[in-house]
Enzyme design. Structure first.
Site, PDB file in Angstrom:
ATOM      1  N   ASP A 113       4.699  16.327   3.645  1.00 32.29           N
ATOM      2  CA  ASP A 113       4.212  16.378   5.026  1.00 32.29           C
ATOM      3  C   ASP A 113       3.409  15.114   5.345  1.00 32.29           C
ATOM      4  O   ASP A 113       2.979  14.370   4.448  1.00 32.29           O
ATOM      5  CB  ASP A 113       3.344  17.639   5.180  1.00 32.29           C
ATOM      6  CG  ASP A 113       3.225  18.117   6.621  1.00 32.29           C
ATOM      7  OD1 ASP A 113       3.684  17.400   7.529  1.00 32.29           O
ATOM      8  OD2 ASP A 113       2.656  19.203   6.826  1.00 32.29           O
ATOM      9  N   ASP A 162       7.716  22.155  14.321  1.00 31.71           N
ATOM     10  CA  ASP A 162       6.892  23.339  14.046  1.00 31.71           C
ATOM     11  C   ASP A 162       7.247  24.465  15.006  1.00 31.71           C
ATOM     12  O   ASP A 162       6.839  25.602  14.797  1.00 31.71           O
ATOM     13  CB  ASP A 162       5.401  22.992  14.191  1.00 31.71           C
ATOM     14  CG  ASP A 162       4.862  22.359  12.919  1.00 31.71           C
ATOM     15  OD1 ASP A 162       5.562  22.395  11.892  1.00 31.71           O
ATOM     16  OD2 ASP A 162       3.739  21.821  12.946  1.00 31.71           O
TER      17      ASP A 162
HETATM   18  C1  DGJ Z   1       2.496  20.626   9.550  1.00 36.34           C
HETATM   19  C2  DGJ Z   1       3.856  21.146   9.206  1.00 36.34           C
HETATM   20  O1  DGJ Z   1       4.756  20.805  10.190  1.00 36.34           O
HETATM   21  C3  DGJ Z   1       3.782  22.651   8.998  1.00 36.34           C
HETATM   22  O2  DGJ Z   1       5.057  23.142   8.729  1.00 36.34           O
HETATM   23  C4  DGJ Z   1       2.827  22.961   7.895  1.00 36.34           C
HETATM   24  O3  DGJ Z   1       3.337  22.481   6.684  1.00 36.34           O
HETATM   25  C5  DGJ Z   1       1.460  22.362   8.186  1.00 36.34           C
HETATM   26  N1  DGJ Z   1       1.554  20.960   8.495  1.00 36.34           N
HETATM   27  C6  DGJ Z   1       0.540  22.540   7.024  1.00 36.34           C
HETATM   28  O4  DGJ Z   1      -0.653  21.907   7.190  1.00 36.34           O
END
Ligand code: DGJ
Length: 729
Positions: free
Chosen positions: A476, A546
């Site tokens: 990430d 997300d």
């Molecule tokens: C952002 C990501 O897009 C989410 O899926 C998740 O992993 C969060 N970060 C975790 O902090």
């Protein structure tokens, strides 16, 4: 021969399966001009398109008007200076501060295969698969050597372009712009297509008539970004999904970019793509080289669909490494419990996964350091034993006993001010001297331009991966780059930080996929903020957004599919009501909308209704059976809800045309509607296909020209997955 040179007219030709690209050497000084790029033509000599006879403008015939020549000539790789008022690809500042650069053809070579681009992601191919043309140009005053590279694959309609620059002189130079490719086209009543968005709304399509002046998409955030996308298309105004001329430019890069189209005074279009010149200045000592990233060019006569299919094939066959890796179905802990988990909770999720037949549990954010919330611990990549006694090893072993694999989340590029790493090495954070650092999500970026910083992160990642049976890593990255400065670089090299940061990320991921060849890597950037062809070189799948809500996902997946195959899109069934937009959608629809992508669940299964839980095995089976048709097949968009505001339909046909799948979503029901007729595409017209549910059998031609009738259903957000199989006659 996909690449050739005709000495008599001094023209290079590049032939893809269906297109031709012609480059000419012009005049006594050997200017390099772009003559033609479009549907295949057998002729080499199309130099009339350069309009050199329109006015006595060539420097050979009219030295008095050199500036006018520069203003109109279709330069293959335009440099700034000498009357070049359109966007240049190259700007150079010489030792005295002057800024002119003139490039002239010097030599060329045709190489079998494709050379790698040092430190950068790029398409790859063997001598049997492709040829590369290298044209070397020179500025004799600056002693700057510019190599233009073009690779043509035998099985593709994509041309890969990149640029390599060397200072052959004896004084340092500064490159203040190095873009990777430009196109010089006559305006064919073009529309320009760019993608825009935001967090949770990544990649929405903007299509508008090309107007005079510059139209662009860009990023200055140090990531390819949620807001714009490193992609640009030009298509005839009348072009549709399957008809009409369409050009695409896609950047194999994940940092700052510029994608721009300009319609000029002569109704000519210059489209350029490359690293954004703002914030970029590369200092080139004598003998040093700079390698610009690659641009993937497509020209299709079959509308946007033809362009997309060319990109999907190229990426799957010649860019994405690990494309063939099994993508396990997964259950991700993030929307299921956010930071609020411990060993027992994760094991419970694992047991639920096992019962339903989900292959892997992914422990998202929160398993390390003191990470009970987002204010702390990035950089401290060791297990929080209070949450997970016995660590990831114990969890992994216990999951494995249940028949479930273990995957984890990390954010390796970051450092929390509240972390042991920061307390020990505050200088590892990228900050500006004497200014308070700019926080985003409470965190700072590591200065990955520095080798010791990269080594420190890498050793931590490797130790974690070796400590437990981990088969998947979600990498990430949750903030843009600000405060650009590296304490390791002198003043004149600070303009290199954005790009050196990207090179640092690429180097880390290269080490990772080399040292852990069986690991499945999924990139992520606060959702889909770094979904680009650059990252796909390292990870065969990327977290798309997300926003996993099925209806919003339709437009996100539609625009993403413009340039990327479904096999690259992470797609999960998420919580309901959706945590992002509050929408309530049926479990069936949430499942079916995720099936084309890399399928998973991101919710607490124990909170589902018994009826929903009971649907999971069938959803998994449908994904295993029909997901591969979307992943590996030819993509056809049959209907777009963003256009008709009512329903959406996407189709994939397996390469051997034996199977096809259609995902249909009635987004908003329409009162008193008769059954909807949907024309299918891509089938073998002469073969016969059976629709699996009804058993109805017709010829491919009948499915494509007669179509499929979809019954009226009185419900919003209703979906159907329709599967056709070829039957032997
Ligand atoms: C952002 C990501 O897009 C989410 O899926 C998740 O992993 C969060 N970060 C975790 O902090």
């Amino acid at each position: 021969m996909p690449v050739s040179y005709n000495e008599s007219c001094r023209v290079f030709r590049l032939d893809t399966m269906n297109t031709t690209y012609l480059i000419g050497i012009v005049g006594k000084e050997n200017f390099l001009g772009q003559i033609y790029y479009g549907p295949a033509v057998p002729d080499d000599d199309m130099r009339f398109l350069m309009r050199l006879e329109d006015r006595p403008w060539t420097p050979d015939s009219n030295p008095r008007e050199r500036a006018s020549f520069y203003d109109a000539f279709p330069f293959e790789y335009p440099a700034w200076g000498g009357g070049s008022f359109r966007e240049p690809c190259l700007r150079v500042q010489d030792a005295a501060g002057g800024g002119n650069c003139e490039l002239f053809y010097e030599s060329h070579t045709i190489l079998p295969g494709k050379p790698a681009l040092t430190g950068l992601p790029a398409a790859y191919g063997t001598p049997e698969q492709c040829d590369t043309l290298e044209i070397i140009c020179r500025d004799p005053i600056l002693q700057l050597r510019v190599s233009l590279l073009y690779t043509v694959f035998r099985d593709s309609d994509v041309i890969c372009r990149s640029v390599h620059i060397k200072n052959d002189g004896d004084t340092p130079l500064s490159l203040t712009a190095v873009l990777s490719a430009s196109l010089e086209l006559d305006n064919m009543d073009f529309d320009v297509i760019t993608l825009h968005g935001s967090w949770a709304r990544e990649r929405e399509m903007d299509r508008r008539p090309l107007a005079h002046g510059k139209q662009e998409a860009f990023s200055l955030r140090g990531i390819s970004s949620h807001q714009y996308h490193p992609f640009l298309a030009l298509c005839e105004h009348t072009a549709t999904q399957e008809q009409g001329l369409a050009y695409g430019m896609s950047f194999v890069y994940s940092g700052n970019f510029l994608a721009q189209a300009e319609l000029d005074q002569f109704e000519k279009v210059r489209a350029v793509m490359g690293i954004h010149p703002d914030g970029f200045c590369w200092y080139l000592e004598p003998g040093e080289v700079f390698q610009a990233p690659e641009v993937l060019l497509v020209c299709s006569e079959n509308g946007l669909g033809g362009m997309s299919r060319a990109y999907h094939d190229l990426l799957r066959n010649h860019l994405i490494r690990g494309q063939q890796k099994h993508r396990p179905t997964l259950l991700n802990s993030w929307e299921a419990c956010y930071f609020d988990f411990d060993h027992d909770k994760l094991l419970e999720l694992g047991q639920e996964a096992a019962k339903s037949g989900i292959e892997m549990l992914v422990v998202d954010d929160g398993w390390f350091g003191q990470r009970y919330n987002e204010t702390t611990s990035l950089g401290d990549w060791y297990v929080n034993e209070a949450k997970l006694p016995g660590g990831l090893k114990r969890l992994g072993d216990e999951l494995n006993e249940l028949g479930v694999k273990l995957g984890i989340w990390m954010e390796p590029e970051m450092i929390s001010p509240d972390s042991n790493l920061y307390r020990t090495h505050p200088d590892y954070a990228m900050t500006l001297p004497s200014r308070a650092p700019t926080l985003a999500r409470n965190q700072l970026i590591l200065d990955l331009t520095r080798k010791e910083v990269r080594d420190c992160v890498y050793s931590q990642i490797a130790a974690v991966l070796r400590s437990a049976p981990i088969v998947y890593l979600k990498w990430d990255m949750n903030r843009p780059l600000t405060d650009l400065y590296s304490s390791a670089l002198p003043r004149e090299r600070q303009g290199e930080v954005y790009h050196r940061y990207m090179l640092g990320v690429y180097e880390l991921q290269e080490r990772l996929v080399t040292d852990f060849p069986d690991l499945l890597l999924e990139n992520c950037c606060s959702g889909g903020g770094r979904f680009d062809a650059g990252m796909l070189y390292y990870s065969p799948q990327i977290w798309t957004s997300d926003n996993g809500e099925a209806i919003d996902r339709l437009s996100i997946q539609e625009a993403t599919a413009l340039a990327y195959p479904f096999s690259s899109m992470g797609a999960h069934v998420t919580c309901c009501p959706c945590h992002i937009n509050g929408r309530i959608t049926p479990f069936v629809t949430r499942g079916q909308v995720s099936i084309p992508g890399c399928f998973g669940y991101e919710l607490d299964i124990s909170k589902l209704t018994a009826e929903e839980r009971a649907m999971i095995p069938a959803q998994l089976e449908a994904y295993l059976l029909y997901g591969p048709i979307f992943h590996m097949g030819d993509y056809y968009r049959l209907a777009s809800c963003t256009k008709n505001h009512s329903y959406d339909a996407v189709m994939a046909v397996s390469k051997d045309k034996s199977q096809a799948a259609v995902l249909y979503v009635q987004v908003i029901s329409r009162a008193y509607r008769r059954s909807l007729r949907l024309l299918l595409n891509g089938l073998d017209g002469n073969a016969r296909y059976r629709e699996c549910k009804s058993g109805e059998t017709r010829s491919g031609a009948a499915w494509m020209h007669g179509g499929l009738l979809l019954k009226d259903v009185q419900a919003d957000f209703h979906s159907e997955l329709i599967v056709l199989e070829r039957v032997e006659i």
